[in-house]
Design an enzyme around this catalytic site. Structure first.
Site, PDB file in Angstrom:
ATOM      1  N   LYS A  35       0.842  -1.206   0.000  1.00 44.86           N
ATOM      2  CA  LYS A  35       0.000   0.000   0.000  1.00 44.86           C
ATOM      3  C   LYS A  35       0.874   1.253   0.000  1.00 44.86           C
ATOM      4  O   LYS A  35       1.636   1.494   0.938  1.00 44.86           O
ATOM      5  CB  LYS A  35      -0.917  -0.006   1.236  1.00 44.86           C
ATOM      6  CG  LYS A  35      -1.706   1.278   1.467  1.00 44.86           C
ATOM      7  CD  LYS A  35      -2.627   1.164   2.705  1.00 44.86           C
ATOM      8  CE  LYS A  35      -3.287   2.502   3.037  1.00 44.86           C
ATOM      9  NZ  LYS A  35      -4.113   2.448   4.279  1.00 44.86           N
ATOM     10  N   ASP A  54      -2.820  10.037   4.039  1.00 41.33           N
ATOM     11  CA  ASP A  54      -4.212   9.629   4.208  1.00 41.33           C
ATOM     12  C   ASP A  54      -4.943  10.581   5.150  1.00 41.33           C
ATOM     13  O   ASP A  54      -4.845  10.458   6.369  1.00 41.33           O
ATOM     14  CB  ASP A  54      -4.254   8.194   4.756  1.00 41.33           C
ATOM     15  CG  ASP A  54      -5.674   7.690   4.944  1.00 41.33           C
ATOM     16  OD1 ASP A  54      -6.608   8.331   4.410  1.00 41.33           O
ATOM     17  OD2 ASP A  54      -5.846   6.650   5.616  1.00 41.33           O
ATOM     18  N   LYS A  57     -10.429  12.243   8.844  1.00 47.27           N
ATOM     19  CA  LYS A  57      -9.877  11.812  10.135  1.00 47.27           C
ATOM     20  C   LYS A  57      -9.834  12.987  11.105  1.00 47.27           C
ATOM     21  O   LYS A  57      -9.770  14.140  10.666  1.00 47.27           O
ATOM     22  CB  LYS A  57      -8.432  11.325   9.939  1.00 47.27           C
ATOM     23  CG  LYS A  57      -8.299   9.981   9.262  1.00 47.27           C
ATOM     24  CD  LYS A  57      -6.837   9.563   9.193  1.00 47.27           C
ATOM     25  CE  LYS A  57      -6.687   8.226   8.507  1.00 47.27           C
ATOM     26  NZ  LYS A  57      -7.345   7.114   9.212  1.00 47.27           N
ATOM     27  N   ASP A  67       1.461   6.179   5.833  1.00 49.27           N
ATOM     28  CA  ASP A  67       0.487   5.236   5.274  1.00 49.27           C
ATOM     29  C   ASP A  67       0.997   4.579   3.982  1.00 49.27           C
ATOM     30  O   ASP A  67       0.282   3.822   3.339  1.00 49.27           O
ATOM     31  CB  ASP A  67      -0.863   5.938   5.050  1.00 49.27           C
ATOM     32  CG  ASP A  67      -2.043   5.002   5.201  1.00 49.27           C
ATOM     33  OD1 ASP A  67      -1.856   3.916   5.778  1.00 49.27           O
ATOM     34  OD2 ASP A  67      -3.139   5.355   4.735  1.00 49.27           O
ATOM     35  N   ASP A 113     -12.437   6.616   4.208  1.00 53.58           N
ATOM     36  CA  ASP A 113     -11.185   6.407   4.948  1.00 53.58           C
ATOM     37  C   ASP A 113     -10.727   4.948   4.862  1.00 53.58           C
ATOM     38  O   ASP A 113      -9.602   4.627   5.241  1.00 53.58           O
ATOM     39  CB  ASP A 113     -11.369   6.839   6.410  1.00 53.58           C
ATOM     40  CG  ASP A 113     -10.039   7.063   7.112  1.00 53.58           C
ATOM     41  OD1 ASP A 113      -9.000   7.097   6.424  1.00 53.58           O
ATOM     42  OD2 ASP A 113     -10.055   7.204   8.351  1.00 53.58           O
ATOM     43  N   GLU A 120      -9.629   3.389   2.410  1.00 48.03           N
ATOM     44  CA  GLU A 120      -9.142   3.533   1.037  1.00 48.03           C
ATOM     45  C   GLU A 120      -8.030   2.552   0.684  1.00 48.03           C
ATOM     46  O   GLU A 120      -7.851   2.219  -0.484  1.00 48.03           O
ATOM     47  CB  GLU A 120      -8.649   4.974   0.818  1.00 48.03           C
ATOM     48  CG  GLU A 120      -7.197   5.257   1.259  1.00 48.03           C
ATOM     49  CD  GLU A 120      -6.934   5.027   2.728  1.00 48.03           C
ATOM     50  OE1 GLU A 120      -7.876   5.145   3.535  1.00 48.03           O
ATOM     51  OE2 GLU A 120      -5.794   4.709   3.102  1.00 48.03           O
ATOM     52  N   ARG A 151      -7.705  -0.625   1.241  1.00 48.01           N
ATOM     53  CA  ARG A 151      -8.220  -1.862   0.650  1.00 48.01           C
ATOM     54  C   ARG A 151      -8.694  -1.641  -0.787  1.00 48.01           C
ATOM     55  O   ARG A 151      -8.691  -2.555  -1.593  1.00 48.01           O
ATOM     56  CB  ARG A 151      -9.327  -2.445   1.548  1.00 48.01           C
ATOM     57  CG  ARG A 151     -10.533  -1.597   1.698  1.00 48.01           C
ATOM     58  CD  ARG A 151     -11.379  -1.969   2.924  1.00 48.01           C
ATOM     59  NE  ARG A 151     -10.722  -1.599   4.175  1.00 48.01           N
ATOM     60  CZ  ARG A 151     -11.203  -1.862   5.373  1.00 48.01           C
ATOM     61  NH1 ARG A 151     -12.356  -2.501   5.512  1.00 48.01           N
ATOM     62  NH2 ARG A 151     -10.543  -1.498   6.449  1.00 48.01           N
TER      63      ARG A 151
HETATM   64  N1  BES Z   1      -4.324   4.180   7.160  1.00 45.21           N
HETATM   65  C1  BES Z   1      -5.454   3.886   7.934  1.00 45.21           C
HETATM   66  C2  BES Z   1      -5.181   2.861   9.018  1.00 45.21           C
HETATM   67  C3  BES Z   1      -4.354   3.313  10.193  1.00 45.21           C
HETATM   68  C4  BES Z   1      -4.916   4.100  11.179  1.00 45.21           C
HETATM   69  C5  BES Z   1      -3.072   2.871  10.325  1.00 45.21           C
HETATM   70  C6  BES Z   1      -4.159   4.474  12.270  1.00 45.21           C
HETATM   71  C7  BES Z   1      -2.320   3.226  11.422  1.00 45.21           C
HETATM   72  C8  BES Z   1      -2.864   4.032  12.400  1.00 45.21           C
HETATM   73  C9  BES Z   1      -6.566   3.337   7.053  1.00 45.21           C
HETATM   74  O1  BES Z   1      -6.619   3.827   5.778  1.00 45.21           O
HETATM   75  C10 BES Z   1      -7.858   3.676   7.721  1.00 45.21           C
HETATM   76  O2  BES Z   1      -8.145   4.833   7.826  1.00 45.21           O
HETATM   77  N2  BES Z   1      -8.602   2.672   8.149  1.00 45.21           N
HETATM   78  C11 BES Z   1      -9.847   2.886   8.802  1.00 45.21           C
HETATM   79  C12 BES Z   1     -10.810   1.856   8.297  1.00 45.21           C
HETATM   80  C13 BES Z   1     -12.235   2.052   8.768  1.00 45.21           C
HETATM   81  C14 BES Z   1     -12.810   3.316   8.176  1.00 45.21           C
HETATM   82  C15 BES Z   1     -13.058   0.859   8.363  1.00 45.21           C
HETATM   83  C16 BES Z   1      -9.635   2.749  10.288  1.00 45.21           C
HETATM   84  O3  BES Z   1      -8.858   1.896  10.713  1.00 45.21           O
HETATM   85  O4  BES Z   1     -10.197   3.539  11.040  1.00 45.21           O
HETATM   86 ZN    ZN Z   2      -4.892   4.565   4.954  1.00 42.06          ZN
HETATM   87 MN    MN Z   3      -7.750   5.632   5.670  1.00 38.85          MN
END
Ligand code: BES
Ligand code: ZN
Ligand code: MN
Length: 485
Positions: A252, A257, A264, A275, A334, A336, A338
């Site tokens: 990725k 992000d 966020k 990210d 968010d 994104e 995946r």
């Molecule tokens: N990049 C983030 C995941 C992340 C968050 C990694 C904090 C390290 C620390 C990812 O893109 C994300 O935002 N995931 C969301 C998914 C949710 C919306 C289903 C998450 O984990 O909140």
């Molecule tokens: Zn992300």
């Molecule tokens: Mn995200």
């Protein structure tokens, strides 16, 4: 770029070593390593006496500085002799580089106290990893000190140099990840891939926005809608394995992000420059491949973009079509990572006949809740491959823990109106939902493992081989071990 540029190897006895710092070892049983013993014998039992005072205990992590005829001797604790392992050696070696940097000593030697060649490799890795610093944005250079080289004494093992190459590749991966989003852009990632391709005699294809959109990568195109920074779909091919099936690595490469329209919170949003650590891991592996030139076939795929918000950004409710033809209902912009991986996994499955696919992604915040910064969560479809991952995790001391992809979880990413949706059940098993979603884009019968490195890619407790506030380069050693490099 701050880490040692070489490791010298030299055969020498105590009286002839011309260094300002000489590191030797001691075991918990109060056994001195060879050179330590020589120093002791030729200098009135100076180390034996320090053992008697109780200062030298030989515990893992211990460091004692002893002056012997105006030379600094750093005695490093190695724990129980029978339990000596690559991890102890790696960290002890890292602590020597660290010590030299702290004291601003540029001429450093370390005795090879390894028992086998795997440990020699770990010594090479540790010396480099411990020397890593990210100083690029400090303008007052007078306060900084960078270590240029270390000499390993009394070992002719080639494995020290192999460890040096692997350690350097990990530091390069850390570097590209530590630079902020305005420097490490998708374009910069593609330039890094170009450097690797040139060094390793690899094929590089970089698809631009128009091309990958035209090709049918609607998921990456959807995420990339909200940014003006040109997105890239990067493919590196290394073919030195004859007719064997390629190992495909996907990472990725989300260079920043913000969460998109499902934005966020402001606190810690800066951390989302990390990210792209999935991509730095796979590119780091390919950097090591470029240096070591093993006889394998391997492919590295990095979908790369920012996830921002604005008038062009994709929206909750939008439906995107991925490269394998499946439709995705976006319920949270968010989630994104995946989405961009969906296109990359589909591309890998369609264009290659992979021996297996591994993907690396900082995919879910839930991962940090589950295993903290200690271990990476893995999920996959093939028990043998998962076993192989676990084995290499043990060999390299990069910890993994398997999470289940049971049918109940797979059901949770089905959509009412599209084929799948990009989130699972609200506030439940978030990391597994990510894995369950990705599985939809991996070709049938292709062994695959997903690594959620959200906790391990950065933010780990600092130690002698991992500086504070830095990307770690997690997983590079593990995958090289899997590839038998
Ligand atoms: N990049 C983030 C995941 C992340 C968050 C990694 C904090 C390290 C620390 C990812 O893109 C994300 O935002 N995931 C969301 C998914 C949710 C919306 C289903 C998450 O984990 O909140
Ligand atoms: Zn992300
Ligand atoms: Mn995200």
């Amino acid at each position: 770029m701050a880490y040692i540029s070489k490791i010298n190897q030299e055969k020498n006895e105590w009286s002839k070593i011309d260094s300002d710092l000489i590191a030797v070892g001691i075991f918990e049983e109060k056994i001195l390593t060879d050179l330590a013993n020589q120093i002791d014998m030729e200098n009135d039992k100076i180390l034996t006496n320090a053992i008697k005072t109780g200062d030298l205990k030989g515990k893992v992590g211990e460091q004692n500085l002893i002056y012997v005829n105006q030379t600094r001797v750093l005695v490093v604790g190695l724990g129980k002799k029978k339990k000596l392992n690559p991890d102890t050696i790696r960290k002890a070696s890292g602590s020597v580089s660290r010590y030299a940097i702290k004291q601003k000593i540029s001429s450093v030697s370390i005795e090879c106290f390894c028992m086998d060649s795997i440990q020699c490799q770990a010594m090479g890795e540790g010396l480099v990893l411990g020397s890593y610093q990210f100083n690029n944005y400090k303008t007052d250079k007078s306060k900084l000190f960078e270590l240029d080289s270390v000499t390993v004494l009394n070992s002719e093992s080639e494995m020290i140099q192999k460890g040096f190459k692997i350690g350097s590749s990990i530091c390069d991966a850390r570097d590209i990840a530590n630079h902020p989003g305005n420097i490490t852009t998708p374009t910069r990632l593609s330039e890094f891939a170009k450097e690797i391709a040139d060094e390793g005699d690899m094929n590089l294809k970089v698809f631009e926005r128009e091309e990958f959109t035209e090709m049918g990568m609607g998921a990456l195109a959807g995420v990339a809608q909200g940014t003006n920074e040109p997105p890239k779909f990067i493919v590196l091919e290394y073919n030195k394995g004859g007719d064997s099936k390629p190992i495909v690595l996907v990472g990725k490469g989300l260079t920043f992000d913000a969460g998109g329209i499902s934005i966020k919170p402001a606190a810690s949003m800066d951390e989302m420059k990390y990210d792209m650590c999935g991509s730095s891991t796979v590119l780091g592996i390919f950097k090591a491949i470029a240096k070591l030139k093993p006889s394998i076939n391997a492919v590295c795929i990095v979908p790369s973009t920012e996830n921002l918000l604005g008038g062009n950004a994709y929206k909750p409710g939008d439906i995107l079509k991925a490269y394998n033809g499946k439709t995705i209902e976006v319920l949270n912009t968010d989630a994104e990572g995946r989405l961009i991986l969906a296109d990359a996994l589909s591309y890998a499955s369609k264009h290659y006949e992979p021996e297996y696919i591994l993907d690396f992604a900082t995919l879910t915040g839930a991962m940090v809740i589950t295993l903290g910064h200690i271990a990476t969560g893995i999920m996959g479809t093939d028990e043998k491959l998962i076993e192989k991952v676990k084995n290499s995790a043990e060999n390299t001391f990069e910890k993994v823990w398997e999470l289940p992809l049971w049918p109940e979880f797979l059901k949770q990413v089905k959509s009412e109106i599209a084929d799948v949706k990009n989130i699972g059940a609200a506030r439940q098993a978030g990391t597994i939902a990510g894995g369950a979603f990705l599985k939809e884009f991996v070709g049938d019968n292709i062994p695959w493992v997903h690594f959620d490195i959200a906790g391990t890619a950065w933010g780990s407790e600092p130690n002698s081989i991992n500086p504070k506030g830095s990307a770690t380069g997690w997983g590079i050693r593990l995958v090289l071990d899997m590839m038998k490099i």
